[in-house]
Design a protein around this motif. Structure first.
Motif, PDB file in Angstrom:
ATOM      1  N   PHE A  35       0.848  -1.224   0.096  1.00  0.00           N
ATOM      2  CA  PHE A  35      -0.106  -0.126   0.126  1.00  0.00           C
ATOM      3  C   PHE A  35       0.972   1.214  -0.069  1.00  0.00           C
ATOM      4  O   PHE A  35       0.249   2.269  -0.645  1.00  0.00           O
ATOM      5  CB  PHE A  35      -0.851  -0.045   1.263  1.00  0.00           C
ATOM      6  CG  PHE A  35      -1.736   1.162   1.164  1.00  0.00           C
ATOM      7  CD1 PHE A  35      -2.965   1.252   0.550  1.00  0.00           C
ATOM      8  CD2 PHE A  35      -1.452   2.213   2.299  1.00  0.00           C
ATOM      9  CE1 PHE A  35      -3.832   2.595   0.812  1.00  0.00           C
ATOM     10  CE2 PHE A  35      -2.218   3.153   2.264  1.00  0.00           C
ATOM     11  CZ  PHE A  35      -3.448   3.276   1.604  1.00  0.00           C
ATOM     12  N   LYS A  51      -9.410  -2.026   6.589  1.00  0.00           N
ATOM     13  CA  LYS A  51      -8.924  -1.861   5.067  1.00  0.00           C
ATOM     14  C   LYS A  51      -9.549  -2.937   4.319  1.00  0.00           C
ATOM     15  O   LYS A  51     -10.187  -2.709   3.153  1.00  0.00           O
ATOM     16  CB  LYS A  51      -7.716  -1.266   4.890  1.00  0.00           C
ATOM     17  CG  LYS A  51      -7.387  -1.008   3.531  1.00  0.00           C
ATOM     18  CD  LYS A  51      -6.039  -0.495   3.340  1.00  0.00           C
ATOM     19  CE  LYS A  51      -5.579  -0.241   1.849  1.00  0.00           C
ATOM     20  NZ  LYS A  51      -6.692  -0.176   0.878  1.00  0.00           N
ATOM     21  N   ASP A  55     -12.222  -2.997   1.470  1.00  0.00           N
ATOM     22  CA  ASP A  55     -11.833  -3.139  -0.208  1.00  0.00           C
ATOM     23  C   ASP A  55     -12.713  -4.227  -0.638  1.00  0.00           C
ATOM     24  O   ASP A  55     -13.444  -4.238  -1.640  1.00  0.00           O
ATOM     25  CB  ASP A  55     -10.720  -3.329  -0.438  1.00  0.00           C
ATOM     26  CG  ASP A  55      -9.747  -1.834   0.059  1.00  0.00           C
ATOM     27  OD1 ASP A  55     -10.313  -0.721   0.056  1.00  0.00           O
ATOM     28  OD2 ASP A  55      -8.421  -2.007  -0.083  1.00  0.00           O
ATOM     29  N   PRO A  85      -9.161   5.513  -3.898  1.00  0.00           N
ATOM     30  CA  PRO A  85      -7.722   5.862  -4.172  1.00  0.00           C
ATOM     31  C   PRO A  85      -7.126   7.138  -4.156  1.00  0.00           C
ATOM     32  O   PRO A  85      -6.170   7.283  -3.875  1.00  0.00           O
ATOM     33  CB  PRO A  85      -7.547   4.987  -5.644  1.00  0.00           C
ATOM     34  CG  PRO A  85      -9.130   5.063  -6.406  1.00  0.00           C
ATOM     35  CD  PRO A  85      -9.759   4.694  -4.992  1.00  0.00           C
ATOM     36  N   ASP A  88      -6.476   7.501  -0.625  1.00  0.00           N
ATOM     37  CA  ASP A  88      -5.224   6.675  -0.358  1.00  0.00           C
ATOM     38  C   ASP A  88      -3.964   7.399  -0.617  1.00  0.00           C
ATOM     39  O   ASP A  88      -3.177   7.384  -0.259  1.00  0.00           O
ATOM     40  CB  ASP A  88      -5.282   5.172  -1.036  1.00  0.00           C
ATOM     41  CG  ASP A  88      -6.345   4.464  -0.566  1.00  0.00           C
ATOM     42  OD1 ASP A  88      -6.846   4.583   0.492  1.00  0.00           O
ATOM     43  OD2 ASP A  88      -6.686   3.176  -1.316  1.00  0.00           O
ATOM     44  N   THR A  89      -4.148   8.353  -1.880  1.00  0.00           N
ATOM     45  CA  THR A  89      -2.878   9.034  -2.376  1.00  0.00           C
ATOM     46  C   THR A  89      -2.608   9.801  -1.328  1.00  0.00           C
ATOM     47  O   THR A  89      -1.503   9.919  -0.795  1.00  0.00           O
ATOM     48  CB  THR A  89      -3.424   9.869  -3.502  1.00  0.00           C
ATOM     49  OG1 THR A  89      -3.689   8.937  -4.452  1.00  0.00           O
ATOM     50  CG2 THR A  89      -2.112  10.552  -3.900  1.00  0.00           C
ATOM     51  N   ILE A  91      -3.183   9.595   1.887  1.00  0.00           N
ATOM     52  CA  ILE A  91      -2.768   8.832   3.109  1.00  0.00           C
ATOM     53  C   ILE A  91      -1.422   8.533   3.112  1.00  0.00           C
ATOM     54  O   ILE A  91      -0.695   8.715   3.868  1.00  0.00           O
ATOM     55  CB  ILE A  91      -3.693   7.614   3.413  1.00  0.00           C
ATOM     56  CG1 ILE A  91      -5.251   7.972   3.828  1.00  0.00           C
ATOM     57  CG2 ILE A  91      -3.064   6.783   4.340  1.00  0.00           C
ATOM     58  CD1 ILE A  91      -6.024   6.902   3.616  1.00  0.00           C
ATOM     59  N   HIS A 106      -1.787   4.692  -6.422  1.00  0.00           N
ATOM     60  CA  HIS A 106      -2.970   4.917  -5.901  1.00  0.00           C
ATOM     61  C   HIS A 106      -3.830   6.478  -6.954  1.00  0.00           C
ATOM     62  O   HIS A 106      -4.879   6.059  -7.302  1.00  0.00           O
ATOM     63  CB  HIS A 106      -3.142   5.600  -4.542  1.00  0.00           C
ATOM     64  CG  HIS A 106      -2.507   4.618  -3.471  1.00  0.00           C
ATOM     65  ND1 HIS A 106      -3.360   3.618  -3.169  1.00  0.00           N
ATOM     66  CD2 HIS A 106      -1.291   4.481  -3.021  1.00  0.00           C
ATOM     67  CE1 HIS A 106      -2.313   2.938  -2.406  1.00  0.00           C
ATOM     68  NE2 HIS A 106      -1.303   3.326  -2.163  1.00  0.00           N
TER      69      HIS A 106
END
Length: 123
Positions: A35, A51, A55, A85, A88-89, A91, A106
């Motif tokens: 990740f 998570k 997902d 995503p 997520d970028t 994060i 991501h």
């Protein structure tokens, strides 16, 4: 003519997110490394499981829409799910991950999901 491509890309992305979810449920530490933010050895297990479940459930919902709904519904799903995503970028960037991982994995995934949504809307 675009319909098989639109659905094919959506199915690929959904199966991929199912795989990612399963990986976080079965091998959370290695999944966290992939990740872009490695897990702390002393206490991230619950968050990694969350998570994985998030997902995997997202993938199940996507499959259900493909099976039971039309291309517009799947397109709206893909548009909404692109937020994951994108988040997520951020994060990865905020928690010490590399820019290459944040944008190369991501953000690129978010772009492909948005392309999938667009294809589904015009299919």
């Amino acid at each position: 003519m675009l319909t098989p491509l639109a659905y094919g890309l959506a199915i690929f992305l959904i199966v991929f997110v199912l795989f990612i979810g399963a990986r976080f449920l079965l091998t959370p530490e290695s999944a966290a490394d992939g990740f872009g933010v490695p897990a702390k050895p002393d206490g991230d297990a619950a968050y990694l499981t969350v998570k994985g479940l998030r997902d995997f459930t997202s993938g199940v919902i996507g499959l259900a829409l493909i099976i039971f709904a039309n291309a517009d519904a799947v397109g709206w799903y893909m548009l909404a799910v692109a937020l994951i995503p994108l988040g997520d970028t951020l994060i990865v960037l905020r928690h010490g991950g590399t820019k290459a991982t944040a944008f190369g994995i991501h953000f690129a995934t978010a772009a492909v999901v948005l392309i999938s949504a667009a294809l589904l809307f015009i299919a």
